[in-house]
Design a protein around this motif. Structure first.
Motif, mmCIF file in Angstrom:
data_model
loop_
_atom_site.group_PDB
_atom_site.id
_atom_site.type_symbol
_atom_site.label_atom_id
_atom_site.label_comp_id
_atom_site.label_asym_id
_atom_site.label_seq_id
_atom_site.Cartn_x
_atom_site.Cartn_y
_atom_site.Cartn_z
ATOM 1 N N UNK A 31 -0.574 -12.224 9.639
ATOM 2 C CA UNK A 31 0.494 -11.936 10.600
ATOM 3 C C UNK A 31 0.877 -10.470 10.603
ATOM 4 N N UNK A 32 0.456 -9.716 9.569
ATOM 5 C CA UNK A 32 0.786 -8.297 9.463
ATOM 6 C C UNK A 32 -0.323 -7.586 8.700
ATOM 7 N N UNK A 33 -0.497 -6.278 8.919
ATOM 8 C CA UNK A 33 -1.534 -5.531 8.210
ATOM 9 C C UNK A 33 -1.204 -5.386 6.730
ATOM 10 N N UNK A 34 -2.203 -5.148 5.885
ATOM 11 C CA UNK A 34 -1.950 -4.972 4.451
ATOM 12 C C UNK A 34 -1.193 -3.675 4.174
ATOM 13 N N UNK A 35 -0.627 -3.600 2.979
ATOM 14 C CA UNK A 35 0.117 -2.401 2.582
ATOM 15 C C UNK A 35 -0.829 -1.251 2.256
ATOM 16 N N UNK A 36 -0.277 -0.041 2.264
ATOM 17 C CA UNK A 36 -1.011 1.153 1.854
ATOM 18 C C UNK A 36 -0.149 1.880 0.819
ATOM 19 N N UNK A 37 -0.793 2.470 -0.178
ATOM 20 C CA UNK A 37 -0.093 3.281 -1.163
ATOM 21 C C UNK A 37 -0.715 4.666 -1.159
ATOM 22 N N UNK A 38 0.113 5.721 -1.245
ATOM 23 C CA UNK A 38 -0.378 7.093 -1.097
ATOM 24 C C UNK A 38 0.151 7.965 -2.237
ATOM 25 N N UNK A 39 -0.754 8.727 -2.867
ATOM 26 C CA UNK A 39 -0.399 9.645 -3.936
ATOM 27 C C UNK A 39 -0.997 11.015 -3.602
ATOM 28 N N UNK A 40 -0.183 12.059 -3.677
ATOM 29 C CA UNK A 40 -0.659 13.420 -3.447
ATOM 30 C C UNK A 40 -0.374 14.298 -4.638
ATOM 31 N N UNK A 41 -1.422 14.784 -5.299
ATOM 32 C CA UNK A 41 -1.266 15.627 -6.489
ATOM 33 C C UNK A 41 -0.416 14.915 -7.539
#
Length: 251
Positions: A31-41
């Motif tokens: 019913x909804x797209x999967x989650x995303x996790x983001x790390x920068x440096x």
């Protein structure tokens, strides 16, 4: 429809390019797209997701990057050349595309413009995408600058599962791209609301203006603690008057 996302990392199988095709089925039953996790440096970055087409319905929504700004999400400083890692949860998309953007924001936090900077090359390993933060194009005029020496950069990640398409987005601050970023480390000798003086290993005392610097990774500026100053410009004969501090990282 837009919902905000949490943040973290992971890895595994390799593709490269601004668009990557995965090995998973190109359909999704959710019913909804999967989650995303983001790390920068090593720092979590604010992110969100917006639906384009989902389960046969076209979704009308706000621009994902503009949404992050208007929601008041703080964009941390990430130096050019740092690694950005984003992880897409299962079910993995059949296709992933990454693009960069430069945002201009006025003093009231209103987005004045979003300039596309084109596709960004990245590696893709079983749901984990990695890329090196490339130099950005500086704003056309001082009136467009977010703040001296800093640029607000946004990235969109377009994912496809058969006929379902969504766009993830995340924000960060980095260098405007006109001058090379440099660093210098030392111990905090003095600190006020808008200035910082450090003592380097060789005994130099250098004072920086910090009014426009990102201080999200500087905790309290305790005298005697170790700190790294990211700056553009020059330090001449022990004088940092021609150097602009853009970020402070306390250790």
């Amino acid at each position: 429809m837009i919902r905000t996302i949490a943040l973290i990392t992971a890895l595994l199988c390799l593709f490269t390019g601004a668009t990557c095709a995965g090995q998973t089925p190109a359909t999704i039953d959710a019913s909804a797209p999967p989650d995303i996790t983001v790390i920068g440096d090593g720092v979590p970055l604010p992110s969100t997701v917006g639906l384009n087409v989902w389960n046969g319905a076209m979704v009308k929504r706000m621009n994902t990057l503009e949404y992050l700004v208007t929601e008041g999400r703080t964009a941390p400083y990430v130096p050019m050349g740092a690694e950005i890692v984003f992880r897409i949860d299962e079910p993995l998309p059949g296709k992933v595309a990454l693009a960069g953007h430069l945002l201009t924001v006025d003093e009231n936090g209103t987005v004045g413009g979003i300039a596309a900077q084109g596709p960004v090359d990245f590696s893709y390993e079983n749901g984990t995408c990695r890329f090196i933060l490339p130099p950005g194009t500086a704003p056309d005029s001082p009136d467009d600058a977010v703040s001296p020496g800093l640029a607000l950069r946004g990235f969109t990640v377009t994912c496809t599962w058969g006929e379902n398409v969504c766009e993830y987005a995340f924000l960060l601050k980095t260098d405007a791209g006109l001058a090379p970023l440099q660093t210098i480390a030392g111990k905090i000798a003095d600190a006020t609301m808008n200035t910082l003086t450090i003592e380097t290993e060789d005994g130099q005392k250098l004072s920086f203006m910090t009014e426009d610097a990102d201080t999200s990774r500087a905790d309290g500026l305790i005298l005697g603690s170790e700190i790294t100053v990211h700056y553009i410009g020059e330090i001449k004969e022990g004088d940092a008057a021609d150097a602009l501090a853009v970020a402070l990282v306390q250790h």
